[in-house]
Design a protein around this motif. Sequence first.
Motif, short mmCIF file in Angstrom:
data_model
loop_
_atom_site.label_atom_id
_atom_site.label_comp_id
_atom_site.label_asym_id
_atom_site.label_seq_id
_atom_site.Cartn_x
_atom_site.Cartn_y
_atom_site.Cartn_z
N ILE A 86 0.84 -1.20 0.00
CA ILE A 86 0.00 0.00 0.00
C ILE A 86 0.87 1.25 0.00
O ILE A 86 0.62 2.21 -0.75
CB ILE A 86 -0.95 -0.02 1.21
N VAL A 87 1.93 1.25 0.81
CA VAL A 87 2.83 2.41 0.87
C VAL A 87 3.54 2.61 -0.46
O VAL A 87 3.62 3.74 -0.98
CB VAL A 87 3.86 2.24 2.01
N CYS A 92 4.19 5.86 -5.32
CA CYS A 92 4.28 5.89 -6.78
C CYS A 92 3.22 6.84 -7.34
O CYS A 92 3.48 7.65 -8.23
CB CYS A 92 4.10 4.49 -7.34
N ASN A 93 2.03 6.75 -6.79
CA ASN A 93 0.93 7.62 -7.21
C ASN A 93 1.20 9.08 -6.86
O ASN A 93 0.89 10.00 -7.62
CB ASN A 93 -0.36 7.14 -6.54
N LEU A 94 1.82 9.30 -5.72
CA LEU A 94 2.04 10.66 -5.22
C LEU A 94 3.11 11.40 -6.03
O LEU A 94 2.96 12.59 -6.35
CB LEU A 94 2.45 10.61 -3.75
N PHE A 95 4.18 10.69 -6.41
CA PHE A 95 5.33 11.36 -7.00
C PHE A 95 5.53 11.12 -8.49
O PHE A 95 6.19 11.90 -9.17
CB PHE A 95 6.61 10.94 -6.26
N ILE A 102 -6.87 1.47 -5.47
CA ILE A 102 -7.79 0.80 -4.57
C ILE A 102 -6.95 0.09 -3.52
O ILE A 102 -6.06 -0.70 -3.86
CB ILE A 102 -8.68 -0.23 -5.30
N PHE A 103 -7.19 0.38 -2.26
CA PHE A 103 -6.47 -0.28 -1.17
C PHE A 103 -7.37 -1.35 -0.56
O PHE A 103 -8.48 -1.06 -0.11
CB PHE A 103 -6.04 0.74 -0.11
N ILE A 125 -2.67 8.35 3.94
CA ILE A 125 -2.88 7.64 2.68
C ILE A 125 -4.36 7.48 2.37
O ILE A 125 -4.83 7.77 1.27
CB ILE A 125 -2.18 6.27 2.72
N PHE A 126 -5.12 7.02 3.36
CA PHE A 126 -6.53 6.70 3.12
C PHE A 126 -7.39 7.95 2.90
O PHE A 126 -8.49 7.85 2.36
CB PHE A 126 -7.10 5.91 4.30
#
Length: 376
Positions: A86-87, A92-95, A102-103, A125-126
């Motif tokens: 999840i991290v 990856c999504n953030l940067f 979907i978590f 994150i959530f």
Amino acid sequence: MKKYLIINDLGNGGAEILNIGLYHNLKFDAIFTLQQNVDYDTNGINVINLSRGGKVSILNFPKLIYRLYKHLQPNDVLIASLYKSIVVAFLCNLFLVKPNLIFWIHSDITIDLNSKFKKWLMKFIFNNKCSIVVNSEKAKLDVVKQLNTPENKINVIYNSFDANQIKLLGEEKLEDDLFDHIKAFPKMICIGRFNRLKGQLELIEVVADLKKKNFIIHLILIGKGESEQMLRDAANQLGVVDFVHFLGQKKNIYPYLKQCDLLVSASRSEGFGNVLVEGLLSGIPVISADIDNGPREILAPETNLIYRTTTEEYATYGILMPSFTNNAANKIWVDIIYEIFSNGRIKEYQNIGLTYANLFDKHHIMPKWEDLLKEK
């Protein structure tokens, strides 16, 4: 749009087998893993190991994130399971690239959040752009309470099972002749990793205390883990080594369920309790500790999910028992197991959950995943 899954590895575990099932049922494009540990058949699965054989630590997260990024496009869907994955997916999504995230939460989040930093990070994150899938209504309540996550971001999708396949697998003949030797005795079975949280030690103590009451019951243990030698030593010290059977890890557990009279779960923590549904689908009576996630929602779905019993509770689809964190639990477990075999009440729970447990069949569960993916 491509669909991907990411998980720490494909070693033995409930989250891992659920990811494999989702991959096959909804035809995902690949499963990314953070490390190369595989216990399941991956034939026909596109497994992409991001560590390329290396160990996973926070120091090599940048490499994992970059390698993940190279495979993704902004409109792809990425479903991440377990904390490390999840991290990695979130960073990856953030940067770098922004797939639809979907978590998928498989475990008891109240236990997983065992540090202030981890709780802060998961809350951060959530509460970013993502969807969250949990496997029970109780788990949804926990995520809302622990992480202040808006309810409308959380989807409850129960773990899925293949009821027809379970029935077919249960008909396979066992090569093990153990059951021929103990067929005259009651048999209870416990399936799961051997560690202190799973409660096998307490079940061995129950067998020993039943023996003191001149009631012989055989305990079948399926699994492996770090506590195995300790459990073997305990069976020897308590004088029940002939009544506790360590059968190791089994690819097909269902014929063993069919050979036993009672499925027992003494776990202190579960993400859901897959084995309880597997027991119901196999027609075997089920008795379980009433812990936070899973057992009550599966065996007594019409009751208050927050309530925890301190004594025996003859629920609709099985028997709920106090957790072994309760000091009085051992005596209650001994008395009730003795009672249900002595008065025949155990027979009331044979095949009782077969129709009900079909609600967890993949034909009911997969459309919920399809609906969620269509929203992306």
